[in-house]
Each structure stands twice: as C-alpha cells, then as structure tokens.
Write an enzyme that holds these catalytic residues in place. Structure first.
Site: not given
Ligand code: D41
Length: 671
Positions: A37, A39, A84-85, A117, A138, A175, A413
């Site tokens: 459907e 498609d 970055s985290l 994450k 990024r 992501e 064996c």
């Molecule tokens: O799920 C993830 N990979 C993820 C990445 C997430 N749940 N939260 C994120 N929050 C941040 C901040 C707090 C810096 C805004 C992130 C990332 N950063 C992140 N992913 C790649 C680099 C940084």
C-alpha cells in the site's frame, strides 16, 4: 505549463500521507499500511510529479531516493560547536562527576536526564522556516561535512517540521545509526556480492553516510535518534533537557524510548544497572548511557572545559570487542562428537571479563574469516554468549602465521573423523567409546536440568573417566565414598556428599531421565512430550517405531528417527537396564494434569513480559502440565503478549487464538 489545482492538491495530500506512514514505520514502529500500500502511494506521487515537474519539492518523500553524485562534500561550520562527551568508566568516576556538579551548583541532590548512548555518528540537522535545509556530520565539532543529500534519504528524519508556526531556525542534533538487523542484512548482501563486509553497525553507518552518491545511501537502511538542540531562533524556551526531548518527540523526531529522569547519584546508577542487561536485546548498539543535568540554567552555569560540557557525562559499558593474538587453535570434542575448533588467545578483557578462548565454530567459518595461528584478531563477547573471533586484522599478520587444518582423526580417541557431504560439522565417529564424548555425556546426564547430581563437575568426571572408574552413567551408581576420596582434590566430606547426591538422583521424573540420556535432537521439551504421550511408560517409548513416535506432538521424522535409533542400539538398552537395576524409579509430576486450566495447553510467549522472566513463566506453565513452544500454529492454546510483540501476535489474530497479557497468564496460573 500550468499545473491543475486538483493535481497540486492531490500531490500535497499524498506527500503528507506518505510522510505520515514514514513516521509511523520508522519512528513509532507502528505501521498502519502494508509495504504494498505504501509503494502504491509512492508510485502515484512519482507519476504525478513526473507529469507536473513543477510539483517536485525538496521536501517531497520522492526526493529521499538520493540526488546526483557529488565530487566531494562541502565543509560547513557549526555556529554552535558540537561538544564532545567526557567518559566515566566506573561508578567512582560517576560519583566524582556528581560531586563536582553538586559543588558547582551548591545543590544537595541534582536531577539528571538519563538516556542511552547510541553508538553511531553525531550529526546536525538545520531546519529553516520548518524545512530541512542542511544536514552535516559533526567532524571535529567546529567544522563538519555537508551530507544533506544523504541525510534526506534517512526515513526517520523529518523533511519538515509539522505545525503552522515552525521556528525560524531549529538545529536538531542526534546520532545516525544502523540497526543490528539491517547491519546483518547488509553484510550478508555484501558477502554474496563478494564485497567487503563492515566490521560493526557503526562502521556500516559511517560508510553509508559518507557516500558521495546518495543513491547508495538510500539503499542502506539508516536511522536516526535526536538527543539535543543546537542553534535556535523562535523555538520555545525550555527549562529542562527532558522538556526539550519531549518537544522533539512532538515534532516527530525519533527520541530514545529508554530515556528517563533520575534524581541523584543512586538513581543514576540504578539506570545504568537497568540498561546494561538490556543491551543485547536492543535493536541498536549502545556503548553506554549519558547523564545530563536536567535543569538547563544549571547546564549553563556549569559551562564547559576544553570542548566537553561539565554538565554531562557518558557512563561507558565495558567494550564488547577487544583485540588479542591467536596463540593456537585446539579442537574440542562435544557430546555428540562434533569437533569445534577453539582459539587459544593471549588473555584479554572483553565485556568486563578476562577471555582466553574463543569459539571458531567450524572449519568453514575459519576459512571464511581466514583466521590463522599468530593472527591478531578482534574478539567479541556480548551478553552471556561464548566469546567469538569476529575478524582478523590483516595488516598485523606475521610472516610465520600458520593455517589451521582439521585433524583427520579425533584428537582424544584417535577414531576417524567424518564430515558428510554438505554438512559443516566434522564429527568423531567413535560415539561413547570416545572418552571426550563419554565425559560430555556424563556431564549432561548429571546436569541440573537432567538428573541434577550436584558436585559431579568437569574435574571429577575427567578423573573418573581417565581412571576408567566410570564408563557409562550406570557406573555412577556403583561408586562409593571410599574410592572417590582417593581422587585428587576430593576431601572425605565431598566424596560422601557426591555419593548422597547420586543416591538422591534415583527418584526422578521420567521426562528428566529421557532428557538425561542425551538422545540427539531430544531436548527438555521433547523429553516431556514423550513422557506425557506414552503415559510415563519408559518401556513403551523404548519400543516405539518411527510411525508411533510421529504421533507425539511436535515430533517430526528427523526426531523420530533419532529416538528410535537410540533405543534400538543394544549398548544403550543395556545401560538403561543397568540404571533401572541400580534403583532408578520414576516419579509422577506433582500436579495432577487435567485439573489446571493450563494442563495440556500449548503456550507461545512473545515479547518481554513486564515482571516474569521468560524462564520463570515457562517453568510455571510446565509445572501445571502446559507446554511452551516457539511458533504459533492451529494447535496453540494461548499466545502471551509482552512488550514489543512481533509477527506472532498477527498470526495469533489470524488464527483466532486467544491472546493474554502477563496479568491474564498469572490469572490462569493461579486459578
Ligand atoms: O547517544 C549519543 N551518542 C549522545 C551523544 C547523547 N545521547 N547525548 C549527547 N550529548 C552531547 C552533548 C551533551 C555534548 C550535547 C551526545 C553528544 N553530545 C555527542 N555525540 C558525539 C559527540 C558528542
């Protein structure tokens, strides 16, 4: 050429409808229509747009198929840097993070937004006036690459924001990733085409996103999860991170279902412990969980140091993969004689435990992965599964790496090894004359779900067989504490404990006994079916021919043949006779079958139940004389539905089989 108003209106309606289905399918996971459907709608829109090219809009779902290949990606700079985290690798590091946050904010307890994450690639999506204008990687956080054409092909990414008053500018961050199932699918296809396989879903997602030809990206199934907002103009003012995620969800972005709010360190760590065991069951890879100060004013106050915010931390799970060196390849002989090559590895920590062996499955698998002794390999251990070698790091192969050859004779064996045409498994042909098979058969006989003889472990069985004290299960019942205490590491107390355990195993349910015999293709369920079908009469089972056995529920020709063959074998008959002479007697099931509403009914469990573990539900159903099977058929009595039920639910509906939830099952069991 003017476009008739009717065509324009129809195109707009189709676009909205198709994007609605995309949302239901790719974000909510609750499709309303069949693929056919869907498609048909798509085809109608494509035809309409072909007839009236003026109708083609950049946000039309037909434009998700990929644009013309480009020479290179344009560089773009992020107006708000993509930070970055920081990572935390254990609870102490999380504790230190929470302490710093509390001290900086002068708070006794802090509320955190907690989320998985995702192990994918961070991207930025810019919506201007509600339309997706730019998608970028990024990169280093300051400059990334313009991959708009590729991100447009990702169906989970909205091409436009729903609502009349869209913000002038909204940058959604999240992501891009590939589901585990799509990754398996892609690698299978790559293999069949003779092309290079991807090492993991993350690499596959990265490779797919960085295609200059977006038609290739369109052919790969990528998905997306939003975790934050970057630049904005005219979007609501949020007070908490969790509100911002709710807003994104409302705007039809996929947001982690597993997100939550946790108050203080204790709840945060509870979230980690809750998520860790879920990891293998999730449809996508996660490499940890993220904790973020929920209060956005608090986030601002904390600020960041060298590219990473002080208000957030990633609490990483132990890596499921590590590299090690194959020091050797040994061959293990299993209960059925199957020869399994096992890699001896230099010790390495994977998934939180030290690994020294990894299964190589079989010869074909070794050849396919081209694993050689001396190779540096990637070892994987996910959940409770046996560690395995995923792949070889070819660039690190030493000059003297050696190929593995399956021995022609059993390493235990010395009997001939056979590998029938078309089969992958090589087997020792000596059966129970092979000490390795004998040992495995004895261990199986004594195992918890079979005769349940506590204390009869590998070390003891090795000695008993090597010293020829025990050859068959019947010999176990002739052991005495005196001869046992002569063995290594056998104190007198444990010798008499084992003798008592052996003695205690003599009263047993027939189903367990049949299972304990280790008949090929007969697991616990079939053993129970046999006992029930033949009214707990062992003699009747032993005398049944293939035809009679086929009358047992779920027994097909292959299983029937295995059973008849086993009981036909004089050696097996003799061992059973000796076991009965030794005093084995069969007990009846505790509950009277027929009394409970569960008795005699077949259940299919699907999805995760909220409280009962699957094993527990199965045990309780079986304790009342019910059966649990894997697939829905006309013979199914009930289908029990948990969270995320699959196709089995549909099938149950089609066949008109009653469907229960966990509460309904418990009611039935307690009735
Ligand atoms: O799920 C993830 N990979 C993820 C990445 C997430 N749940 N939260 C994120 N929050 C941040 C901040 C707090 C810096 C805004 C992130 C990332 N950063 C992140 N992913 C790649 C680099 C940084």
């Amino acid at each position: 050429m003017r476009v008739p108003a009717r065509a324009a209106a129809r195109a707009a309606k189709l676009r909205a409808e198709i994007e609605g289905h995309n949302y239901r399918y790719h974000v909510l996971d609750e499709p309303l229509v069949t693929d056919a459907e869907y498609d048909a709608l798509m085809r109608e829109l494509q035809e309409l747009e072909a007839r009236h090219p003026e109708l083609v809009m950049p946000d039309s779902p037909t434009q998700r198929v990929g644009a013309a290949p480009s020479e290179a990606f344009k560089e773009v700079s992020h107006a708000v840097p993509m930070l970055s985290l920081n990572n935390a690798f254990d609870e102490q590091e999380v504790e230190a993070f929470d302490r710093r946050v509390r001290e900086a904010l002068g708070a006794e307890r802090v509320e955190y937004a907690v989320e998985p994450k995702f192990d994918g690639l961070a991207v930025s999506l810019i919506y201007e006036g509600g339309a997706l204008k730019r998608g970028a990687t990024r990169g280093d956080g300051y400059t990334g690459e313009d991959v708009t054409a590729n991100l447009r092909t990702v169906r989970a990414i909205p091409l436009g924001l729903t609502s009349r008053r869209a913000p002038r500018l909204l940058e959604v961050r999240g992501e891009v990733l590939m589901l585990k199932s799509d990754f398996e699918h892609l690698n299978r296809a790559q293999r069949e085409k003779g092309e290079k396989e991807f090492a993991n879903p993350r690499n596959a997602a990265a490779g797919s996103l960085r295609q200059l030809d977006s038609a290739v990206t369109a052919g790969r199934r990528l998905t997306f999860f939003a975790y934050g907002i970057g630049a904005q103009d005219g979007a609501p003012r949020f007070r908490r991170h969790s509100e911002l995620l709710d807003y994104l969800e409302e705007k039809r972005f996929p947001v982690a279902r597993e997100r939550a709010v946790a108050s203080g360190l204790r709840e945060v760590l509870e979230y980690y412990r809750r998520m860790a065991p879920k990891r293998p069951e999730l449809p996508y890879e996660i490499d940890g969980v993220v904790y973020k100060v929920n209060d956005l004013a608090g986030q601002e106050e904390l600020g960041f140091v060298s590219r990473a915010p002080r208000y957030a931390v990633a609490h990483k799970f132990p890596a499921e993969e590590a590299t090690s060196v194959v020091a050797g390849i040994e061959v293990q002989v299993g209960r059925t004689g199957a020869l399994t090559p096992v890699a001896r590895l230099d010790p390495v920590s994977v998934g939180g435990v030290t690994v020294t062996n990894a299964t190589l499955h079989n010869e074909d698998e070794i050849r396919r992965k081209d694993i050689r002794i001396g190779d540096t390999v990637v070892v994987r251990r996910a959940g409770d599964v046996i560690p395995e070698v995923v792949r070889v790091i070819a660039s690190r192969r030493p000059g003297n790496a050696r190929r593995f050859v399956m021995p022609a004779r059993c390493p235990v064996c010395n009997a001939a090894v056979e590998k029938p045409e078309g089969e992958v498994v090589a087997r020792c042909t000596a059966g129970l004359y092979c000490p390795a098979q004998r040992k495995q058969a004895l261990l199986h006989f004594a195992s918890r779900r079979a005769m349940d003889i506590e204390g009869l472990g590998e070390k003891l069985v090795d000695q008993l067989v090597d010293r020829k004290m025990v050859e068959t299960p019947a010999d176990l019942y002739r052991l005495d504490a005196g001869s046992l205490s002569a063995l290594e590491r056998m104190a007198e107390k444990s010798a008499s404990n084992i003798v008592a355990a052996i003695e205690g195993s003599k009263r047993v349910m027939l189903a367990r006994f049949i299972y304990a015999l280790g008949i090929r293709n007969v697991g616990e369920t079939t053993a129970r079916d046999l006992a029930r079908h033949f009214g707990d009469r062992l003699k009747a089972i032993m005398g049944a021919d293939d035809q009679t056995l086929l009358e047992v529920p779920d027994v097909g020709p292959v299983v029937a043949r295995s059973i008849a063959q086993f009981f036909h074998e004089p050696h097996n008959r003799k061992v059973i006779e000796q076991l009965l002479d030794a005093g084995i007697v069969f007990e009846r099931a505790a509950s009277q079958p027929g009394r409970s509403r569960v008795a005699g009914k077949t259940f299919v469990l699907t999805g995760t139940l909220p409280n009962l573990a699957r094993e527990e539900a199965k045990r309780r159903i079986e304790a009342q004389g019910g059966r649990v099977t894997g697939s829905v058929s006309k013979k199914t009595g009930y289908v029990v539905l948990g969270a995320d039920p699959g196709a089995k639910h549909d099938k149950a509906r089609k066949l008109g089989i009653p469907v229960l939830d966990e509460a309904g099952l418990l009611e039935l069991l307690n009735d």
